[in-house]
Design an enzyme around this catalytic site. Structure first.
Site, PDB file in Angstrom:
ATOM      1  N   SER A 153       0.840  -1.202   0.000  1.00 32.00           N
ATOM      2  CA  SER A 153       0.000   0.000   0.000  1.00 32.00           C
ATOM      3  C   SER A 153       0.874   1.251   0.000  1.00 32.00           C
ATOM      4  CB  SER A 153      -0.968  -0.045   1.185  1.00 32.00           C
ATOM      5  OG  SER A 153      -1.964   0.935   1.073  1.00 32.00           O
ATOM      6  N   ASP A 251      -9.664  -4.201  -5.511  1.00 30.08           N
ATOM      7  CA  ASP A 251      -9.002  -3.076  -4.854  1.00 30.08           C
ATOM      8  C   ASP A 251      -9.197  -1.815  -5.699  1.00 30.08           C
ATOM      9  OD1 ASP A 251      -7.312  -1.299  -3.570  1.00 30.08           O
ATOM     10  OD2 ASP A 251      -5.523  -2.538  -3.770  1.00 30.08           O
ATOM     11  N   HIS A 281      -8.128  -4.705  -1.173  1.00 26.17           N
ATOM     12  CA  HIS A 281      -6.932  -4.042  -0.677  1.00 26.17           C
ATOM     13  C   HIS A 281      -6.541  -4.657   0.674  1.00 26.17           C
ATOM     14  CE1 HIS A 281      -4.090  -0.713  -0.746  1.00 26.17           C
ATOM     15  NE2 HIS A 281      -4.300  -0.573   0.551  1.00 26.17           N
TER      16      HIS A 281
END
Length: 307
Positions: A153, A251, A281
């Site tokens: 991320s 995501d 995600h």
């Protein structure tokens, strides 16, 4: 493919977002409260917390040694958390799995967080620790070969920014970049990438939440137009190290990671992009206990081994 049943169960149980501004201290405490006790964690030969004395100052790092050996490749890991959450403790299980599956010595970086630390403090810490690892190679028993950077991320954002910064500064010892569902474009206009619309609601991370979650970083001075803030905006990707980019089907950030991989290949950089079906995600951090998602660590191992 629909959302994996275990992930769907988790998403269905999420509380409704609280009203009002985000509270970083409370959210960090909540994350830390969910960390597994030490006796339940994956055992390795050694795990130690040390201070890296770098050009950016003293940076806490956690070093994971998988087995006893004369030397090791090194992987430097940057945790996710929208630049204001996360720590080597909250992502300890990710670093342990990386060390075990790859056989590399893993260095997890406790970089400074927004909003307390303004841009580019966190990025500076990540870059400085990467340089420190090369400089301290003998004390780390580095084999002088593999020196990879990895992140999930926002940590993937830092990994991409670190390799770009290293290239521009003539530091060419980074051998691989590994990005798990990276946040590479901090311009959150939903028209920029189809996945921001397709996966906007109902998959855990929601498109409407991206801007407020990243506001601490942007408001600290991180300009989304700056390629060190939004690595996807870098115009010249030639000369960067080979990349592994892993994305989740559901995501919102899926398309920017996959676009980065395509642009790397267009620039002559070896890049492998894998989309994990049924995943949203954060699937490496939260769902790597599911066998099909634990595969990210063996895929990472194979990428590092060139197979």
């Amino acid at each position: 493919m629909t959302l994996h049943p275990e992930i769907a169960k988790f998403v269905a149980g999420l509380p409704a977002p609280a009203g009002g501004p985000l509270d970083p201290a409370a959210m960090r405490a909540g994350d830390e409260a969910h960390v597994a006790p030490l006796e339940q964690r994956l055992p390795l030969r050694a795990v130690e917390d040390v201070t890296a004395r770098t050009e950016a100052g003293e940076v806490p790092v956690r070093i994971y040694t998988p087995v006893e050996a004369d030397s090791y490749g090194v992987l430097i890991y940057f945790h996710g958390g929208a630049f204001f959450l996360g720590s080597p403790e909250t992502h300890d299980h990710v670093a342990r799995s990386l060390a075990k599956e790859t056989g590399l010595k893993v260095i997890s970086v406790g970089y400074r967080l927004a909003p307390e630390a303004a841009f580019p403090a966190g990025l500076d810490d990540c870059y400085a620790v990467t340089r420190w690892a090369a400089d301290e190679g003998e004390s780390l028993a580095w084999n002088g070969a593999t020196l990879a950077v990895a992140g999930d991320s926002s940590g993937g954002n830092f990994a991409a920014a670190v390799v770009a910064k290293a290239h521009d500064e003539g530091f060419h010892r980074i051998t691989h970049q590994i990005l798990y569902y990276p946040s590479l474009d901090l311009d959150f206009n939903a028209d920029r990438h189809a996945s921001l619309r397709e996966n906007a609601v109902g998959y855990g991370l929601e498109t409407a939440g991206l801007k407020p979650f990243n506001a601490f970083y942007i408001d600290s001075g991180a300009d989304p137009a700056d390629p060190l803030v939004s690595p996807l905006k870098r115009t010249d990707l030639t000369g960067l190290p080979p990349a592994l980019v892993l994305t989740g089907e559901h995501d919102p950030l899926r398309d920017e990671g996959e676009l980065y991989g395509r642009r790397l290949r267009e620039a002559g950089v070896a890049a492998t992009v894998t989309r994990y079906e049924g995943a949203g995600h954060g699937f490496v951090q939260h769902f790597s206990w599911i066998p099909e998602y634990h595969q990210v660590f063996t895929e990472t191992r194979d990428f590092l081994n060139g197979s």
